[in-house]
Design a protein around this motif. Structure first.
Motif, short mmCIF file in Angstrom:
data_model
loop_
_atom_site.label_atom_id
_atom_site.label_comp_id
_atom_site.label_asym_id
_atom_site.label_seq_id
_atom_site.Cartn_x
_atom_site.Cartn_y
_atom_site.Cartn_z
N PHE A 186 45.63 28.25 -3.56
CA PHE A 186 44.68 28.63 -2.52
C PHE A 186 44.54 27.49 -1.52
N ASN A 187 44.38 27.87 -0.24
CA ASN A 187 44.19 26.91 0.84
C ASN A 187 42.75 27.02 1.32
N PHE A 188 41.99 25.91 1.13
CA PHE A 188 40.60 25.92 1.53
C PHE A 188 40.44 26.12 3.03
N LYS A 189 41.36 25.58 3.80
CA LYS A 189 41.23 25.61 5.25
C LYS A 189 41.54 27.00 5.81
N THR A 190 42.69 27.56 5.45
CA THR A 190 43.09 28.87 5.98
C THR A 190 42.54 30.03 5.18
N LYS A 191 42.02 29.73 3.96
CA LYS A 191 41.48 30.76 3.07
C LYS A 191 42.54 31.79 2.69
N LYS A 192 43.79 31.34 2.60
CA LYS A 192 44.88 32.18 2.14
C LYS A 192 45.27 31.74 0.74
N GLY A 193 45.79 32.68 -0.04
CA GLY A 193 46.16 32.34 -1.40
C GLY A 193 47.27 33.21 -1.92
#
Length: 605
Positions: A186-193
């Motif tokens: 998961f990417n905290f910045k883009t909120k993609k996972g």
């Protein structure tokens, strides 16, 4: 230019000193919630504070003296300083854009390994990471601070010899959405996972997939997924989805899918499908069903409109129509007020025409059905209660209803019972009211036994002549007390088709029963207790039977006379009682000193 060179040189020296005196890896036991800033040890913080102080002193020492500048030099200096500040601010903004906006809180039950060089952290043993409204829990978590990436996996179960079972699988929560998986990135910045073997619940359904991708909007794209209403990890039945898109809380749109029961694929497939998820009520049309019925012809039934009025109650209106003239309407409603009451209501009316008009087998019947269920919370009102269980239908209704024709239990049901109960208490005056309405219906011969209502009235004992503010001694008449109990009953035994045409006075059995006891307690001559009582019993009827002797036929003739009739009786009694005490001293020669005195009591009444 000299100032910039000095600043750059001092920053290089500071970085070299920190790198030379700090180890690349720091490992320590965690027992509290912390942020990434807390990963720096106290010694690191002391060295950084010292270096920052030296930098401040050096910068302040190398600052030019603006008091010795003329206006031209001062303007050039301020212009260059503004450019330097702007470049420094842009650099900070770029660094912030590439990083995270809020502190990251994390805990690890076992240990933490933090790499200052690569700016990564590894958490072991029931670890959690919290960032804004996102919460991640797993057995192993790997965080990359610069790229805002986090990887979470489970750990092998030591009790499993095969090594295929994992414990502490990642559980990701974001707002109201919750996902369980084997592996997650998961990417905290883009909120993609990217999620492997995800398991999530949407309303009453459960979704599983081998591989899933989450975008910034929260939508999930599934590959090789399953949708089922079974809550087991390995469901007994499900719809296999080749690919699907899930909008949490809204809907699921999927491509080719087929049904699987007990791990056996069935030849029931659809090219695409749609499952809506909604947490709020919505009104809309209800599409009817069509068919053919031999006696009534082609039909459209169970079509209408659903009214989502509010969260407390709704309404559904349905209708049916047949080509040979039959028709029907129905209304159903559910209501629920939290901590107060809940229930449902259903009413259906049918106008049934069988056969062709003008033919010998042509029949016409009207029938209806009423169902009402009401439940009141016991804590809603301690002084009043209402409950209802009503199930009434005409005998022809079940024969003319298509749903009942395919339900043998409904057709073989011989009796139906209904009841409504209500009670209330007026504690200030001691008055209690309770009423019941009962109905027993025999479906075989259409006999009805109804009691409507059966009312009971009770007034607790009170003193009608007692003063509100007593001054002096209590008067004798203030000891007079009375109470009241009454019952009203109204019942009938008749046939179903005669109920609505019955006469309240001639066909119903009704009456009112009163009972009023009056009593008192007085003292006469300071020694005699006097207890008078008076009971009055009254009965009211709407008809009476006059009996007379028929001399011609030598028999008793009964004549029923309708109207108001009253029959009463009463009785009076009085009781007197007192107590007489005496003492007897036994003979010493016979009893000795064992008995001093014997007291005896006489209570004459």
């Amino acid at each position: 230019m000299r100032t910039k060179s000095v600043i750059a040189l001092l920053l290089c020296v500071a970085i070299f000193v920190v790198a030379a005196n700090d180890t690349p890896f720091a490992q320590r036991k965690l027992s509290r919630k912390t942020t990434l800033a807390d990963s720096i040890t106290n010694a690191d913080s002391t060295r950084l504070d010292t270096i920052a102080a030296h930098l401040a002193d050096s910068l302040e020492a190398n600052q030019p003296d603006t008091t010795k500048m003329d206006s031209m030099q001062l303007a050039i200096y301020r212009h260059n300083k503004a450019i330097d500040d702007s470049i420094h601010l842009d650099s900070l903004n770029r660094q912030r854009a590439n990083g995270i906006n809020s502190p990251v809180q994390y805990t690890a039950n076992d240990s933490l390994v933090y790499d200052a060089t690569s700016k990564t952290a590894r958490l072991y043993g029931q670890s959690t990471v919290k960032y804004e409204n996102m919460d991640l829990a797993a057995e192993k978590i790997h965080m990359s601070i610069d790229s805002s990436l986090v990887h979470a996996t489970g750990a092998k179960d030591p009790t499993d010899t095969t090594g295929h079972t994992l414990t502490g699988n990642p559980i990701f929560t974001m707002g109201s959405d919750k996902y369980e998986s084997d592996t997650m990135a998961f990417n905290f910045k883009t909120k993609k996972g990217l999620i492997s073997k995800v398991y999530t619940q949407q309303e009453e359904g459960f979704l599983q997939s081998e591989l899933s991708k989450r975008n910034a909007n929260g939508d999930i794209y599934l590959q090789h997924g399953r949708y089922t209403t079974c809550d087991a990890k390995h469901p007994d039945f499900y719809i296999a989805l080749s690919r699907a898109k899930v909008r949490p809380g809204k809907d699921v749109v999927f491509g080719p899918a087929y049904l699987v029961v007990a791990d056996v694929p069935l030849p029931l497939a659809i090219p695409y499908g749609f499952f809506p998820f909604t947490k709020s009520y919505s009104s809309g049309f209800i599409m009817p069903t069509y068919g053919d019925e031999s006696a009534r012809g082609f039909y459209l039934r169970d079509g209408g409109y659903y009214f989502a009025i509010n969260d407390k109650w709704d309404l559904k209106l349905l209708g049916e129509i047949y080509t040979k003239g039959s028709w029907g309407v129905s209304a159903a409603s559910n209501y629920n007020k939290r901590y107060r009451y809940s229930g449902s209501f259903y009413f259906s009316y049918q106008d049934t025409k069988n056969g062709d008009k003008g033919m010998p087998d042509y029949t016409k019947q009207t029938s209806f059905k009423v169902q009402w269920s009401h439940r009141q919370d016991s804590k809603a009102n301690p002084y009043s209660s209402l409950s209802a269980s009503v199930n009434f239908a005409t005998s022809s209704y079940e024969r003319n209803n298509l749903n009942s024709l395919y339900n043998p239990q409904t057709l073989t049901q011989s009796t139906r019972t209904s009841s409504v109960s209500w009670s209330t208490t007026f504690s200030s005056i001691g008055l209690s009211l309770s009423s019941t309405a009962n109905l027993s219906q025999n479906m075989r011969d259409s006999t009805i036994s109804m009691t409507l209502p059966d009312l009971n009235i009770s007034l607790s004992r009170f003193y009608p002549f007692k003063r509100k503010h007593i001054v002096g001694d209590e008067r004798w008449y203030e000891k007079i007390s009375m109470s009241y109990t009454g019952q009203i009953s109204n019942s009938i035994n008749t046939k179903e088709d005669k109920l609505m045409h019955s006469n309240l006075v001639k066909d119903w059995r009704n009456g009112w029963n009163h009972n009023i006891p009056i009593s008192g307690n007085f003292t006469l001559f300071n020694y005699i207790n006097v207890s008078p009582s008076f009971n009055f019993h009254d009965r009211m009827y709407t008809h009476k039977v006059m009996q007379s002797w028929d001399a011609a036929n030598q028999r008793v003739q009964n004549d029923t006379i309708y109207g108001f009739n009253n029959v009463y009786d009463y009785n009076f009694s009085i009781g007197l009682s007192t107590k007489l005490y005496g003492f007897f001293v036994p003979n010493r020669k016979i009893f000795g000193d064992k008995f001093q005195t014997i007291r005896h009591v006489i209570t004459p009444t």
